[in-house]
Motif scaffolding. Structure first.
Motif, short mmCIF file in Angstrom:
data_model
loop_
_atom_site.label_atom_id
_atom_site.label_comp_id
_atom_site.label_asym_id
_atom_site.label_seq_id
_atom_site.Cartn_x
_atom_site.Cartn_y
_atom_site.Cartn_z
N ASN A 27 11.91 37.71 7.02
CA ASN A 27 11.42 37.63 5.67
C ASN A 27 10.71 38.93 5.31
N VAL A 29 8.44 39.64 3.08
CA VAL A 29 7.00 39.55 2.87
C VAL A 29 6.28 39.50 4.21
N LEU A 78 6.86 45.70 -2.67
CA LEU A 78 6.99 44.43 -3.38
C LEU A 78 7.93 44.55 -4.57
N ALA A 79 7.98 45.70 -5.21
CA ALA A 79 8.95 45.89 -6.30
C ALA A 79 10.37 45.82 -5.76
N VAL A 81 11.30 44.21 -3.01
CA VAL A 81 11.54 42.82 -2.59
C VAL A 81 11.83 41.94 -3.80
N LEU A 82 11.11 42.14 -4.90
CA LEU A 82 11.37 41.35 -6.10
C LEU A 82 12.75 41.65 -6.68
N THR A 83 13.17 42.90 -6.63
CA THR A 83 14.52 43.24 -7.09
C THR A 83 15.57 42.59 -6.21
N TYR A 85 15.16 39.88 -4.48
CA TYR A 85 15.12 38.43 -4.71
C TYR A 85 15.83 38.06 -6.00
N ARG A 86 15.72 38.89 -7.03
CA ARG A 86 16.42 38.61 -8.27
C ARG A 86 17.93 38.68 -8.10
N ARG A 89 18.47 35.91 -4.58
CA ARG A 89 17.67 34.69 -4.47
C ARG A 89 17.22 34.40 -3.04
N PRO A 91 14.57 36.43 0.14
CA PRO A 91 13.84 37.62 0.61
C PRO A 91 14.24 38.03 2.02
#
Length: 101
Positions: A27, A29, A78-79, A81-83, A85-86, A89, A91
């Motif tokens: 993961n 995070v 984190l940016a 990781v968010l990209t 995840y988008r 779907r 991490p």
């Protein structure tokens, strides 16, 4: 009385836990938290050697610098990781090759 060796033992434990988490987690995070543990172990070393060494503030200044760099690293990571995840779907770092461009 708490001496330098106590701080070094705590720092070694933090470093060991950080490396273990870095090598075993998938993961993103959790990997970021493991990197923060490694950086915090370096901070403990810097402050402990500053305290028990020559008595100057160089180690504490470097520790603050490491904290600032770690904050910037977390913001960028984190940016990413968010990209990720988008797009997927998940991490999961095994799917991180989708960000190749």
């Amino acid at each position: 009385m708490i001496g330098l060796s106590h701080y070094l033992i705590v720092s070694a434990a933090l470093l060991s836990l950080g490396i273990l988490g870095l090598l075993t987690r998938r993961n993103a995070v959790n990997v970021l938290m493991s990197i923060e543990l490694i950086l915090n172990s370096a901070n403990v070393n810097l402050v402990a050697f500053s305290r028990f060494g020559a008595g100057n503030l160089d180690g504490q200044v470097f520790a603050v610098f490491v904290i600032v760099v770690a904050a910037a690293e977390v913001a960028v990571a984190l940016a990413i990781v968010l990209t990720m995840y988008r797009l997927r779907r998940t991490p999961n770092l095994d799917d991180a090759d989708i960000l190749r461009g």
